[in-house]
Design a protein around this motif. Sequence first.
Motif, mmCIF file in Angstrom:
data_model
loop_
_atom_site.group_PDB
_atom_site.id
_atom_site.type_symbol
_atom_site.label_atom_id
_atom_site.label_comp_id
_atom_site.label_asym_id
_atom_site.label_seq_id
_atom_site.Cartn_x
_atom_site.Cartn_y
_atom_site.Cartn_z
ATOM 1 N N ILE A 1 -4.642 10.280 3.670
ATOM 2 C CA ILE A 1 -6.040 9.757 3.688
ATOM 3 C C ILE A 1 -6.911 10.659 4.687
ATOM 4 C CG2 ILE A 1 -7.547 7.972 4.481
ATOM 5 C CD1 ILE A 1 -4.812 6.339 4.798
ATOM 6 N N SER B 1 -7.272 2.586 -6.698
ATOM 7 C CA SER B 1 -6.942 1.254 -5.988
ATOM 8 C C SER B 1 -6.891 -0.011 -7.172
ATOM 9 C CB SER B 1 -7.944 1.211 -4.883
ATOM 10 O OG SER B 1 -8.028 -0.397 -4.763
ATOM 11 N N GLY C 1 -7.124 -5.576 1.564
ATOM 12 C CA GLY C 1 -5.594 -5.525 2.172
ATOM 13 C C GLY C 1 -5.711 -5.152 3.521
ATOM 14 N N LEU C 2 -6.389 -3.823 3.821
ATOM 15 C CA LEU C 2 -6.335 -3.356 5.438
ATOM 16 C C LEU C 2 -7.121 -4.200 6.200
ATOM 17 C CD1 LEU C 2 -5.981 0.401 5.070
ATOM 18 C CD2 LEU C 2 -4.124 -1.355 5.588
ATOM 19 N N TYR D 1 -13.448 -1.313 1.094
ATOM 20 C CA TYR D 1 -13.467 0.114 1.159
ATOM 21 C C TYR D 1 -12.299 0.645 0.601
ATOM 22 C CZ TYR D 1 -14.435 4.732 3.008
ATOM 23 O OH TYR D 1 -14.554 6.158 2.979
ATOM 24 N N ARG D 2 -12.637 1.639 -0.344
ATOM 25 C CA ARG D 2 -11.301 2.488 -0.862
ATOM 26 C C ARG D 2 -11.637 3.794 -0.940
ATOM 27 N NH1 ARG D 2 -12.893 -2.144 -4.809
ATOM 28 N NH2 ARG D 2 -10.771 -3.012 -5.569
ATOM 29 N N VAL D 3 -10.861 4.755 -0.744
ATOM 30 C CA VAL D 3 -10.873 6.102 -0.798
ATOM 31 C C VAL D 3 -11.159 6.525 -2.207
ATOM 32 C CG1 VAL D 3 -9.974 8.336 -0.339
ATOM 33 C CG2 VAL D 3 -9.481 6.457 1.290
ATOM 34 N N LEU E 1 -11.116 2.207 6.824
ATOM 35 C CA LEU E 1 -10.377 1.515 5.822
ATOM 36 C C LEU E 1 -10.284 0.182 6.240
ATOM 37 C CD1 LEU E 1 -7.165 4.311 6.026
ATOM 38 C CD2 LEU E 1 -8.678 4.002 4.305
ATOM 39 N N GLY F 1 -5.229 -2.946 -6.515
ATOM 40 C CA GLY F 1 -5.692 -3.353 -5.245
ATOM 41 C C GLY F 1 -6.924 -3.996 -5.065
ATOM 42 N N THR F 2 -7.169 -4.742 -4.269
ATOM 43 C CA THR F 2 -8.326 -5.697 -4.217
ATOM 44 C C THR F 2 -9.449 -4.959 -3.031
ATOM 45 O OG1 THR F 2 -7.472 -7.112 -2.348
ATOM 46 C CG2 THR F 2 -7.219 -7.797 -4.523
ATOM 47 N N GLY F 3 -8.941 -4.026 -2.445
ATOM 48 C CA GLY F 3 -9.614 -3.684 -1.460
ATOM 49 C C GLY F 3 -10.037 -4.222 0.027
ATOM 50 N N ARG G 1 2.221 1.822 -3.448
ATOM 51 C CA ARG G 1 0.793 2.223 -4.162
ATOM 52 C C ARG G 1 0.427 3.692 -4.226
ATOM 53 N NH1 ARG G 1 -3.171 -2.576 -2.901
ATOM 54 N NH2 ARG G 1 -2.088 -4.138 -4.392
ATOM 55 N N TYR G 2 0.559 3.945 -2.858
ATOM 56 C CA TYR G 2 -0.173 5.191 -2.591
ATOM 57 C C TYR G 2 0.787 6.184 -2.276
ATOM 58 C CZ TYR G 2 -4.179 2.320 -2.640
ATOM 59 O OH TYR G 2 -5.274 1.350 -2.943
ATOM 60 N N ASN H 1 0.789 -1.423 0.027
ATOM 61 C CA ASN H 1 -0.097 -0.072 0.041
ATOM 62 C C ASN H 1 0.905 1.052 -0.213
ATOM 63 O OD1 ASN H 1 -2.619 -1.149 -0.198
ATOM 64 N ND2 ASN H 1 -3.018 -0.934 1.988
ATOM 65 N N ASP I 1 4.678 6.521 5.233
ATOM 66 C CA ASP I 1 5.037 6.787 3.852
ATOM 67 C C ASP I 1 4.989 8.370 3.794
ATOM 68 O OD1 ASP I 1 2.307 7.544 2.913
ATOM 69 O OD2 ASP I 1 1.963 5.377 3.100
ATOM 70 N N SER J 1 0.975 8.948 5.454
ATOM 71 C CA SER J 1 0.417 8.057 6.268
ATOM 72 C C SER J 1 1.395 7.110 7.127
ATOM 73 C CB SER J 1 -0.646 7.035 5.501
ATOM 74 O OG SER J 1 -1.054 7.912 4.637
HETATM 75 P P1 ADP Z 1 -6.492 -1.600 -1.489
HETATM 76 O O1 ADP Z 1 -6.406 -2.878 -2.309
HETATM 77 O O2 ADP Z 1 -7.441 -0.645 -2.383
HETATM 78 O O3 ADP Z 1 -5.259 -0.784 -1.433
HETATM 79 P P2 ADP Z 1 -6.751 -1.880 1.183
HETATM 80 O O4 ADP Z 1 -7.694 -2.407 2.079
HETATM 81 O O5 ADP Z 1 -5.256 -2.186 1.331
HETATM 82 O O6 ADP Z 1 -7.267 -1.877 -0.399
HETATM 83 O O7 ADP Z 1 -6.826 -0.252 1.475
HETATM 84 C C1 ADP Z 1 -7.846 0.392 1.498
HETATM 85 C C2 ADP Z 1 -7.711 1.870 1.149
HETATM 86 O O8 ADP Z 1 -6.979 2.624 1.911
HETATM 87 C C3 ADP Z 1 -7.318 1.892 -0.106
HETATM 88 O O9 ADP Z 1 -8.047 1.803 -1.226
HETATM 89 C C4 ADP Z 1 -6.601 3.424 -0.246
HETATM 90 O O10 ADP Z 1 -7.692 4.519 -0.364
HETATM 91 C C5 ADP Z 1 -6.414 3.472 1.303
HETATM 92 N N1 ADP Z 1 -5.104 3.260 1.564
HETATM 93 C C6 ADP Z 1 -4.385 2.113 2.305
HETATM 94 N N2 ADP Z 1 -2.979 2.396 2.429
HETATM 95 C C7 ADP Z 1 -2.726 3.572 2.131
HETATM 96 C C8 ADP Z 1 -1.564 4.502 2.189
HETATM 97 N N3 ADP Z 1 -0.347 4.060 2.594
HETATM 98 N N4 ADP Z 1 -1.685 5.816 1.783
HETATM 99 C C9 ADP Z 1 -2.743 6.425 1.332
HETATM 100 N N5 ADP Z 1 -3.919 5.606 1.350
HETATM 101 C C10 ADP Z 1 -4.000 4.328 1.803
#
Ligand code: ADP
Length: 462
Positions: free
Chosen positions: A384, A404, A413-414, A397-399, A392, A409-411, A353-354, A350, A379, A438
């Motif tokens: 966010i 993503s 991860g967290l 749930y994705r922002v 999250l 991303g699969t949504g 990616r972000y 993540n 990072d 973040s």
């Molecule tokens: P995804 O596979 O979409 O990354 P996650 O469950 O890992 O799904 O994360 C959910 C959402 O949290 C992400 O879609 C993103 O919007 C936000 N996010 C996660 N990690 C970060 C990060 N390090 N910086 C900014 N946004 C993040």
Amino acid sequence: MSDRPPSPPVIPATPTDPPARALWRVALGRLALVALLGAGAGWLFGVPAMGCSLALALYAGAQIRNLIRLRIWLRRPKHYELPESRGLWGEVFDGLLELQRKNRKKKKRLAAIVAEFQASTAALPDGAVVLGERGEISWFNNAARRLLGLRMPQDVGIRVPNLIRHPEFTAYFERGEFEREVEVPSPVNAAKTLSLRIIPYGQNQKLLIVRDISERQMLDAARRDFVANASHELRTPLTVLRGYLDMMEMDAQEQGPLAPWRVPIAEMRNQALRMEALVNDMLKLARLESGRAQMREELLDVPAMVQRAVEDGRRLSDGQHRFEADIDTGLLLYGGETELHSILTNLITNAVRYTPAGGAIRVSWTEVPGQGGRLCVADTGIGIAQQDIPRLTERFYRVDVGRSRASGGTGLGLSIVKHALEAFDGRLDIESEVGVGSTFSCIFPPQRITRRSSKPAAATSQ
Ligand code: ADP
């Protein structure tokens, strides 16, 4: 039921009530009259003093008789009636009878309130147990009788931890922190699960609320099984599809026979890869959700695992980010390797990616005195918004859905990170600021961490 102690019944003074002085006057007047009459009668026989004494003795006797009647009535008001009397005694008796009548009325009203309260709580589908200061049972409703197997009156007065002997409930009760509820098997039927919640009220009193959550748990299990089975079933056809698409992609190179199909084949392969990632994440989540009992307990070389995860992150970043690592090389952790690996990979992926190219990613593994071990992935990425942070860890749930998906991303991860951390009894703290970056901190409890110098034998002692 009211908390207030019952106030003693009071007969209000009315404006017609004579003052004490007047009462004294009447009583003394009567006494003088008796003495005079006695002396007069005695005088007729030539013994006025004896007549006076006799009359006073008779008068005192009458007072004592009334006192004795009053004493008997006070002890057994139901079996003895106050006699009709005149004068001061008559007033006292009437007052007492009035008081008794009022008391009876009040008692009746209170009994009706209590009966109504008991009838309404008895009708509740949830069990309710009223506990005293030390947790002793003072009352319970029908549902509590059914759910916990309580018996009336044998169990009244017994401390509730002696009746619900599950270690989780005992720990919950002893800790005295009742913000959340505990889930334990029913002491009557082990196949049923109960949710127990204690609500403190009044002066050190507590209310134990018992709910049967077996049905909800069964539905949750059915949902988890469905997702796990569906994901599992999807895996084989997806592997076949991907295999063919890999081959076709090779044939779709510049001079290959499928060259005109290069773009659609590449797109199909990308989508197949995404589906594969999704299916794998769903399987991982289903496995984590199915309970912590499955987590293996081993001594994990976290410094080595963090180092490897940082290397993987570097490869994924392809030189676009600066990586920093602050690792306490002597700090180890008890738990499951798969779970810790999922946590590390998801957080570092993540962060890559972000975080736009040129940003920094810092991974640390340190001990926080009194708190345990902390694994941090920070990072300098897009950040966010505060209102999104609490959501999250929800599934899917994705922002920013587009971003993503575009980054693979699969949504989930967290959500995986949160569940994996729960297996360690740990927690996830998220701090973030839009445009600044973040920090995801995983806190592992002190009993799970150890120092490298400790003997390996301790590794299996968890
Ligand atoms: P995804 O596979 O979409 O990354 P996650 O469950 O890992 O799904 O994360 C959910 C959402 O949290 C992400 O879609 C993103 O919007 C936000 N996010 C996660 N990690 C970060 C990060 N390090 N910086 C900014 N946004 C993040």
